[in-house]
Design a protein around this motif. Structure first.
Motif, PDB file in Angstrom:
ATOM      1  N   ASP A 129     -16.271  -3.136 -26.428  1.00 20.27           N
ATOM      2  CA  ASP A 129     -14.909  -2.777 -26.845  1.00 20.27           C
ATOM      3  C   ASP A 129     -14.576  -3.347 -28.220  1.00 20.27           C
ATOM      4  O   ASP A 129     -13.814  -2.729 -28.978  1.00 20.27           O
ATOM      5  CB  ASP A 129     -13.891  -3.269 -25.817  1.00 20.27           C
ATOM      6  N   ASP A 130     -15.126  -4.518 -28.553  1.00 22.38           N
ATOM      7  CA  ASP A 130     -14.891  -5.101 -29.874  1.00 22.38           C
ATOM      8  C   ASP A 130     -15.414  -4.177 -30.973  1.00 22.38           C
ATOM      9  O   ASP A 130     -14.781  -4.025 -32.028  1.00 22.38           O
ATOM     10  CB  ASP A 130     -15.561  -6.471 -29.991  1.00 22.38           C
ATOM     11  N   TYR A 180     -15.630  -0.975 -30.804  1.00 23.18           N
ATOM     12  CA  TYR A 180     -14.796   0.222 -30.869  1.00 23.18           C
ATOM     13  C   TYR A 180     -13.548   0.019 -31.734  1.00 23.18           C
ATOM     14  O   TYR A 180     -12.986   0.995 -32.237  1.00 23.18           O
ATOM     15  CB  TYR A 180     -14.398   0.682 -29.465  1.00 23.18           C
ATOM     16  N   ILE A 181     -13.128  -1.213 -31.925  1.00 18.90           N
ATOM     17  CA  ILE A 181     -11.986  -1.466 -32.812  1.00 18.90           C
ATOM     18  C   ILE A 181     -12.291  -0.938 -34.206  1.00 18.90           C
ATOM     19  O   ILE A 181     -11.522  -0.176 -34.790  1.00 18.90           O
ATOM     20  CB  ILE A 181     -11.647  -2.970 -32.860  1.00 18.90           C
ATOM     21  N   GLY A 182     -13.428  -1.352 -34.755  1.00 17.52           N
ATOM     22  CA  GLY A 182     -13.822  -0.896 -36.090  1.00 17.52           C
ATOM     23  C   GLY A 182     -14.203   0.570 -36.125  1.00 17.52           C
ATOM     24  O   GLY A 182     -13.899   1.286 -37.083  1.00 17.52           O
ATOM     25  N   LEU A 183     -14.865   1.036 -35.072  1.00 14.91           N
ATOM     26  CA  LEU A 183     -15.289   2.430 -35.030  1.00 14.91           C
ATOM     27  C   LEU A 183     -14.090   3.375 -35.003  1.00 14.91           C
ATOM     28  O   LEU A 183     -14.078   4.406 -35.677  1.00 14.91           O
ATOM     29  CB  LEU A 183     -16.182   2.677 -33.814  1.00 14.91           C
ATOM     30  N   LYS A 184     -13.063   3.015 -34.226  1.00  9.13           N
ATOM     31  CA  LYS A 184     -11.883   3.882 -34.111  1.00  9.13           C
ATOM     32  C   LYS A 184     -10.939   3.748 -35.302  1.00  9.13           C
ATOM     33  O   LYS A 184     -10.318   4.723 -35.718  1.00  9.13           O
ATOM     34  CB  LYS A 184     -11.133   3.562 -32.815  1.00  9.13           C
ATOM     35  N   SER A 185     -10.814   2.537 -35.830  1.00 11.65           N
ATOM     36  CA  SER A 185      -9.852   2.306 -36.908  1.00 11.65           C
ATOM     37  C   SER A 185     -10.462   2.554 -38.286  1.00 11.65           C
ATOM     38  O   SER A 185     -10.184   3.573 -38.925  1.00 11.65           O
ATOM     39  CB  SER A 185      -9.312   0.872 -36.826  1.00 11.65           C
TER      40      SER A 185
END
Length: 200
Positions: A77-78, A80-85
């Protein structure tokens, strides 16, 4: 020119926005403040923002999050923060924003030194920056209406030196005027599909 600066109230964004305001119409976009607001990780929010701005001559993004932590501490999940934002957020700015750009308009994304010279605790951030570099080089081959796209990749900037000097040992802080000029080169120049690197 009518220019939208996403992240225009941030450390770099404030200086870049102030420079362009001298002879252009500048709109500031932020998460909670600005002329318009958006959630960079939400494509619906991005589209609503552009519907409010209307047609533009240039889009500059100086925003996006990524989790900084040691590799053994990072969860799925960590990442995904960068991947999504920062990654998909900027990809979606291009994907949706091109519809709102006038012919010969430009999009400038922002990455950073970590794509080429990562430091400890930046596995996620470095991966995201490198992905944006590859995206810019690929998507330029398919841009229509003479639209241009570039990314500015700077080393640690002067205004963030005190905060990050321990994280970037031995890095020389980049003067803010050099960083501003990189965005000017992307917006006002003719370069296309380039990673505009800025170092001290």
């Amino acid at each position: 020119m009518k220019i939208l600066v996403i992240g225009g109230n941030g450390t770099i964004g404030k200086k870049v926005s102030s420079h362009f305001k001298k002879d252009n119409e500048v709109l500031i976009a932020g998460r909670t403040s600005g002329d318009v607001t958006l959630d960079l990780a939400d494509s619906n929010s991005i589209r609503k923002m552009f519907e409010k701005t209307g047609k533009l001559d240039a889009i500059i993004c100086i925003a996006g999050e990524a989790k900084w932590a040691y590799f053994d501490e990072l969860t799925e999940d960590d990442y995904y923060i960068g991947l999504k934002s920062k990654l998909m957020g900027q990809v979606n700015l291009v994907r949706i924003g091109k519809e709102f750009l006038n012919p010969k308009g430009s999009i400038t994304l922002t990455t950073g030194i970590l794509a080429d010279e990562p430091v400890a605790q930046t596995t996620s951030a470095a991966m995201v920056n490198g992905g944006i570099h590859s995206f810019v080089k690929a998507v330029v081959l398919e841009m229509e209406n003479n639209l241009r796209i570039n990314a500015v990749s700077s080393d640690m900037v002067e205004d963030a030196y005190e905060k990050y000097k321990d994280v970037f040992p031995g890095h020389n802080p980049v003067p803010m005027d050099k960083v501003i000029n990189a965005y000017v080169k992307s917006v006002k120049g003719k370069v296309n599909g380039q990673i505009i690197s800025v170092s001290a």
